[in-house]
Motif scaffolding. Structure first.
Motif, PDB file in Angstrom:
ATOM      1  N   THR A   1       0.818  -1.208   0.000  1.00 42.18           N
ATOM      2  CA  THR A   1       0.000   0.000   0.000  1.00 42.18           C
ATOM      3  C   THR A   1       0.855   1.262   0.000  1.00 42.18           C
ATOM      4  OG1 THR A   1      -0.206   0.020   2.417  1.00 42.18           O
ATOM      5  CG2 THR A   1      -1.883  -1.186   1.183  1.00 42.18           C
ATOM      6  N   GLN A   2       2.037   1.212   0.640  1.00 41.03           N
ATOM      7  CA  GLN A   2       2.926   2.372   0.626  1.00 41.03           C
ATOM      8  C   GLN A   2       3.481   2.619  -0.772  1.00 41.03           C
ATOM      9  OE1 GLN A   2       3.124  -0.024   3.011  1.00 41.03           O
ATOM     10  NE2 GLN A   2       2.455   1.134   4.790  1.00 41.03           N
ATOM     11  N   LEU A   3       3.943   1.534  -1.429  1.00 41.18           N
ATOM     12  CA  LEU A   3       4.491   1.674  -2.769  1.00 41.18           C
ATOM     13  C   LEU A   3       3.418   2.055  -3.788  1.00 41.18           C
ATOM     14  CD1 LEU A   3       7.001  -1.318  -3.021  1.00 41.18           C
ATOM     15  CD2 LEU A   3       7.557   1.109  -3.108  1.00 41.18           C
ATOM     16  N   PHE A   4       2.274   1.407  -3.701  1.00 40.16           N
ATOM     17  CA  PHE A   4       1.186   1.685  -4.640  1.00 40.16           C
ATOM     18  C   PHE A   4       0.649   3.097  -4.432  1.00 40.16           C
ATOM     19  CE2 PHE A   4      -3.358   0.553  -6.058  1.00 40.16           C
ATOM     20  CZ  PHE A   4      -3.088   0.923  -7.369  1.00 40.16           C
TER      21      PHE A   4
ATOM     22  N   ASP B   1     -10.760   0.445 -12.457  1.00 34.63           N
ATOM     23  CA  ASP B   1      -9.668   1.415 -12.614  1.00 34.63           C
ATOM     24  C   ASP B   1      -8.560   1.174 -11.585  1.00 34.63           C
ATOM     25  OD1 ASP B   1     -10.783   2.653 -14.783  1.00 34.63           O
ATOM     26  OD2 ASP B   1     -11.732   4.263 -13.631  1.00 34.63           O
ATOM     27  N   VAL B   2      -8.965   0.781 -10.379  1.00 36.98           N
ATOM     28  CA  VAL B   2      -7.962   0.477  -9.357  1.00 36.98           C
ATOM     29  C   VAL B   2      -7.066  -0.669  -9.839  1.00 36.98           C
ATOM     30  CG1 VAL B   2      -7.584  -0.429  -7.032  1.00 36.98           C
ATOM     31  CG2 VAL B   2      -9.335   1.305  -7.416  1.00 36.98           C
ATOM     32  N   GLU B   3      -7.674  -1.723 -10.369  1.00 33.94           N
ATOM     33  CA  GLU B   3      -6.911  -2.857 -10.887  1.00 33.94           C
ATOM     34  C   GLU B   3      -6.008  -2.431 -12.045  1.00 33.94           C
ATOM     35  OE1 GLU B   3      -6.548  -5.769  -9.767  1.00 33.94           O
ATOM     36  OE2 GLU B   3      -8.233  -6.202  -8.434  1.00 33.94           O
ATOM     37  N   ALA B   4      -6.518  -1.533 -12.890  1.00 33.91           N
ATOM     38  CA  ALA B   4      -5.716  -1.048 -14.019  1.00 33.91           C
ATOM     39  C   ALA B   4      -4.503  -0.249 -13.522  1.00 33.91           C
ATOM     40  CB  ALA B   4      -6.580  -0.190 -14.943  1.00 33.91           C
ATOM     41  N   HIS B   5      -4.722   0.569 -12.505  1.00 35.85           N
ATOM     42  CA  HIS B   5      -3.606   1.326 -11.928  1.00 35.85           C
ATOM     43  C   HIS B   5      -2.594   0.380 -11.292  1.00 35.85           C
ATOM     44  CE1 HIS B   5      -5.378   5.122 -12.798  1.00 35.85           C
ATOM     45  NE2 HIS B   5      -6.370   5.024 -11.906  1.00 35.85           N
ATOM     46  N   ALA B   6      -3.080  -0.690 -10.651  1.00 30.82           N
ATOM     47  CA  ALA B   6      -2.183  -1.669 -10.040  1.00 30.82           C
ATOM     48  C   ALA B   6      -1.328  -2.355 -11.097  1.00 30.82           C
ATOM     49  CB  ALA B   6      -2.983  -2.696  -9.249  1.00 30.82           C
ATOM     50  N   LYS B   7      -1.914  -2.629 -12.259  1.00 35.43           N
ATOM     51  CA  LYS B   7      -1.170  -3.240 -13.347  1.00 35.43           C
ATOM     52  C   LYS B   7      -0.108  -2.263 -13.870  1.00 35.43           C
ATOM     53  CE  LYS B   7      -0.147  -6.095 -16.694  1.00 35.43           C
ATOM     54  NZ  LYS B   7       0.992  -6.978 -16.471  1.00 35.43           N
ATOM     55  N   GLY B   8      -0.484  -0.984 -13.963  1.00 34.66           N
ATOM     56  CA  GLY B   8       0.487   0.027 -14.381  1.00 34.66           C
ATOM     57  C   GLY B   8       1.636   0.145 -13.400  1.00 34.66           C
ATOM     58  N   PHE B   9       1.318   0.045 -12.103  1.00 38.07           N
ATOM     59  CA  PHE B   9       2.335   0.078 -11.045  1.00 38.07           C
ATOM     60  C   PHE B   9       3.289  -1.098 -11.189  1.00 38.07           C
ATOM     61  CE2 PHE B   9       3.091  -2.025  -6.881  1.00 38.07           C
ATOM     62  CZ  PHE B   9       4.053  -1.156  -6.363  1.00 38.07           C
ATOM     63  N   GLN B  10       2.749  -2.294 -11.417  1.00 39.76           N
ATOM     64  CA  GLN B  10       3.578  -3.485 -11.580  1.00 39.76           C
ATOM     65  C   GLN B  10       4.510  -3.331 -12.779  1.00 39.76           C
ATOM     66  OE1 GLN B  10       1.400  -7.132 -12.238  1.00 39.76           O
ATOM     67  NE2 GLN B  10       3.256  -8.361 -12.470  1.00 39.76           N
TER      68      GLN B  10
ATOM     69  N   PHE C   1      -6.970  -1.244   0.993  1.00 43.37           N
ATOM     70  CA  PHE C   1      -6.571  -0.012   0.304  1.00 43.37           C
ATOM     71  C   PHE C   1      -7.385   0.171  -0.979  1.00 43.37           C
ATOM     72  CE2 PHE C   1      -3.257   2.551  -2.063  1.00 43.37           C
ATOM     73  CZ  PHE C   1      -3.392   3.678  -1.272  1.00 43.37           C
ATOM     74  N   TYR C   2      -7.589  -0.921  -1.707  1.00 43.65           N
ATOM     75  CA  TYR C   2      -8.440  -0.862  -2.900  1.00 43.65           C
ATOM     76  C   TYR C   2      -9.825  -0.332  -2.541  1.00 43.65           C
ATOM     77  CZ  TYR C   2      -5.253  -3.769  -5.756  1.00 43.65           C
ATOM     78  OH  TYR C   2      -4.201  -4.256  -6.485  1.00 43.65           O
ATOM     79  N   GLN C   3     -10.377  -0.865  -1.456  1.00 44.45           N
ATOM     80  CA  GLN C   3     -11.729  -0.471  -1.048  1.00 44.45           C
ATOM     81  C   GLN C   3     -11.788   1.004  -0.667  1.00 44.45           C
ATOM     82  OE1 GLN C   3     -14.016  -3.207   1.465  1.00 44.45           O
ATOM     83  NE2 GLN C   3     -14.468  -1.485   2.830  1.00 44.45           N
ATOM     84  N   LEU C   4     -10.775   1.484   0.042  1.00 47.79           N
ATOM     85  CA  LEU C   4     -10.742   2.901   0.410  1.00 47.79           C
ATOM     86  C   LEU C   4     -10.636   3.791  -0.827  1.00 47.79           C
ATOM     87  CD1 LEU C   4      -8.435   2.846   3.563  1.00 47.79           C
ATOM     88  CD2 LEU C   4     -10.842   3.520   3.511  1.00 47.79           C
ATOM     89  N   LEU C   5      -9.853   3.373  -1.814  1.00 47.38           N
ATOM     90  CA  LEU C   5      -9.761   4.135  -3.054  1.00 47.38           C
ATOM     91  C   LEU C   5     -11.119   4.200  -3.750  1.00 47.38           C
ATOM     92  CD1 LEU C   5      -6.373   2.751  -4.454  1.00 47.38           C
ATOM     93  CD2 LEU C   5      -6.810   5.120  -3.769  1.00 47.38           C
ATOM     94  N   ASN C   6     -11.823   3.090  -3.677  1.00 45.31           N
ATOM     95  CA  ASN C   6     -13.147   3.028  -4.300  1.00 45.31           C
ATOM     96  C   ASN C   6     -14.182   3.853  -3.544  1.00 45.31           C
ATOM     97  OD1 ASN C   6     -15.908   1.027  -4.128  1.00 45.31           O
ATOM     98  ND2 ASN C   6     -15.248   1.721  -6.149  1.00 45.31           N
TER      99      ASN C   6
END
Length: 433
Positions: free
Chosen positions: A3-6, A107-116, A93-98
């Motif tokens: 969650t810190q890195l993301f 979109d959260v999942e898409a951002h996570a893929k971009g982060f990876q 963290f995903y839930q809080l973003l939502n």
């Protein structure tokens, strides 16, 4: 760590602001539930059993659930059910973003893929990061041939979570020769083999301050020397646990007193891993190089001892605290005075304790083992020579079993392992006063 890195990635990509990221993490921290709390609330464990497990955690490099299962207090199924109630931090963290930022889960999942993709994490690394699986993460981030180094790095990460904060992340470990630093605080475990562990910054003190403040656990530390002292104690904790918990490293027969160096460079080879505590950078420095030297000119800490308690009640038990660490002396003083004991003296090494013992005549002495000038075991022998009825409790880091046995043979009444458990220390005091 995830969650810190993301969260940092989302800030860099202008998805959320730095203030919003911090607020989301504050909300997560407020909802984190300890396994012990869940166990008591569900009637699975008693409060006494939870206290017992928490105490054992101060002496063993093991998780709460692992100890509970070893004691037959929990089954594997019960532990799995409790862990599921804690909630997955990544999903939290995903839930809080939502919910708080109105970002769809897609979109959260898409951002996570971009982060990876941006950081080049493999699928294995990415899943390990999401699960805060330090055992797997260390094997990915600390790719070194010397398993002793990666084992110590993993231990430090677990102890950061256990004793400092869960709000940290780390980068990849790199081999370094001639590493230059602004400040370096650490300690060497010695014996058949040797390993050095230290923490350094290359510019400002911010990262090392965050480490010190977290480990101090509410005890006030002020000034750079008290910061270095606290970081040295954290190094001491990790070196001690490495020796005591990993039996294959029991060749560490002793630990040198911690040292601090300012504005110098290392000699020999070390491995350096960046750690970010509350987004503040500090480097972990580990070396097994027999020619390694952390610096040439040691910085001597200038830390005043606390004022001696005045107006001592006639029936109060008098204690002398002996430890080269200002942080430990403060922790002990705070605990002792809160429980009605009178601290009549402090000493920063064994020789000072021997010198002032006849003047203060304490009812009991708490003694660290690893200290400069004269260690705790030798100090105990000399104090016993002055007063054969002197009472002492060794308060020392794990991993010094031989020295503890030596202390007991020379008259120590008991020993308590740092970071000490309040109830354990008080029980030993009551039994020996």
């Amino acid at each position: 760590m995830f969650t810190q890195l993301f969260g940092k990635y989302l800030v860099e990509e202008n998805i959320i602001s730095n203030e919003e990221n911090r607020k989301l993490h504050d909300q997560m921290n407020q909802t984190r539930v300890k396994l012990g709390t869940i166990a008591v609330a569900d009637g699975i464990l008693t409060e006494n059993q939870v206290e017992e497990i928490n105490h054992l955690q101060t002496q063993q490099d093991k998780r709460f659930g692992d100890i509970a299962i070893e004691l037959s207090y929990l089954t594997d199924k019960q532990l799995d059910e409790m862990l599921s109630k804690q909630g997955n931090m990544a999903m939290k963290f995903y839930q809080l973003l939502n919910e708080e930022k109105n970002i769809s889960m897609a979109d959260v999942e898409a951002h996570a893929k971009g982060f990876q993709d941006k950081y080049g994490f493999t699928d294995k690394e990415f899943e390990a990061i999401k699960a805060d699986d330090y055992a797997t993460l260390i094997s990915c981030f600390a790719v070194v041939r010397d398993k002793l180094i990666s084992d110590l790095a993993g231990l430090v990460m677990r102890n950061l979570t256990r004793f400092v904060t869960s709000d940290f992340y780390f980068g990849r470990m790199k081999k370094a020769t001639g590493y230059s630093y602004s400040n370096l605080a650490g300690q060497r475990a010695i014996g058949e083999n040797a390993i050095y562990l230290g923490f350094a910054t290359t510019d400002n003190l911010d990262g090392i301050v965050e480490l010190a403040k977290g480990y101090a656990r509410g005890v006030t530390i002020s000034g750079s020397d008290e910061v270095y002292d606290a970081v040295c104690e954290f190094s001491n904790l990790n070196n001690g646990l490495l020796s005591s918990e990993l039996s294959k490293y029991d060749e560490f027969s002793d630990m040198n007193p911690p040292q601090v160096f300012l504005g110098q460079s290392i000699k020999g080879t070390a491995y350096v891993m960046p750690i970010y505590i509350h987004d503040k950078h500090v480097d972990m420095v580990i070396s097994t190089d027999p020619d390694f030297e952390p610096g040439e000119n040691e910085h001597k800490l200038k830390i005043a001892k606390s004022e001696i308690q005045e107006n001592i009640a006639a029936d109060a038990k008098k204690i002398m605290i002996v430890d080269d660490s200002s942080l430990i002396r403060k922790m002990l003083r705070q605990l002792l005075e809160k429980n009605g004991y009178a601290v009549v003296a402090e000493a920063v090494n064994g020789q000072e304790a021997v010198d002032i013992y006849p003047d203060v005549k304490p009812d009991l002495v708490t003694l660290d083992i690893t200290m400069p000038v004269l260690d705790g075991v030798e100090a105990l022998k000399k104090i016993k020579g002055i007063d054969k009825d002197a009472k002492a409790i060794m308060v020392t880091a794990a991993g010094q079993q031989d020295r503890v046995v030596d202390a007991i043979k020379n008259g120590a009444a008991a020993f308590v392992t740092k970071p000490f458990d309040e109830n354990d220390l008080l029980k030993n005091l009551e039994q020996n006063l």
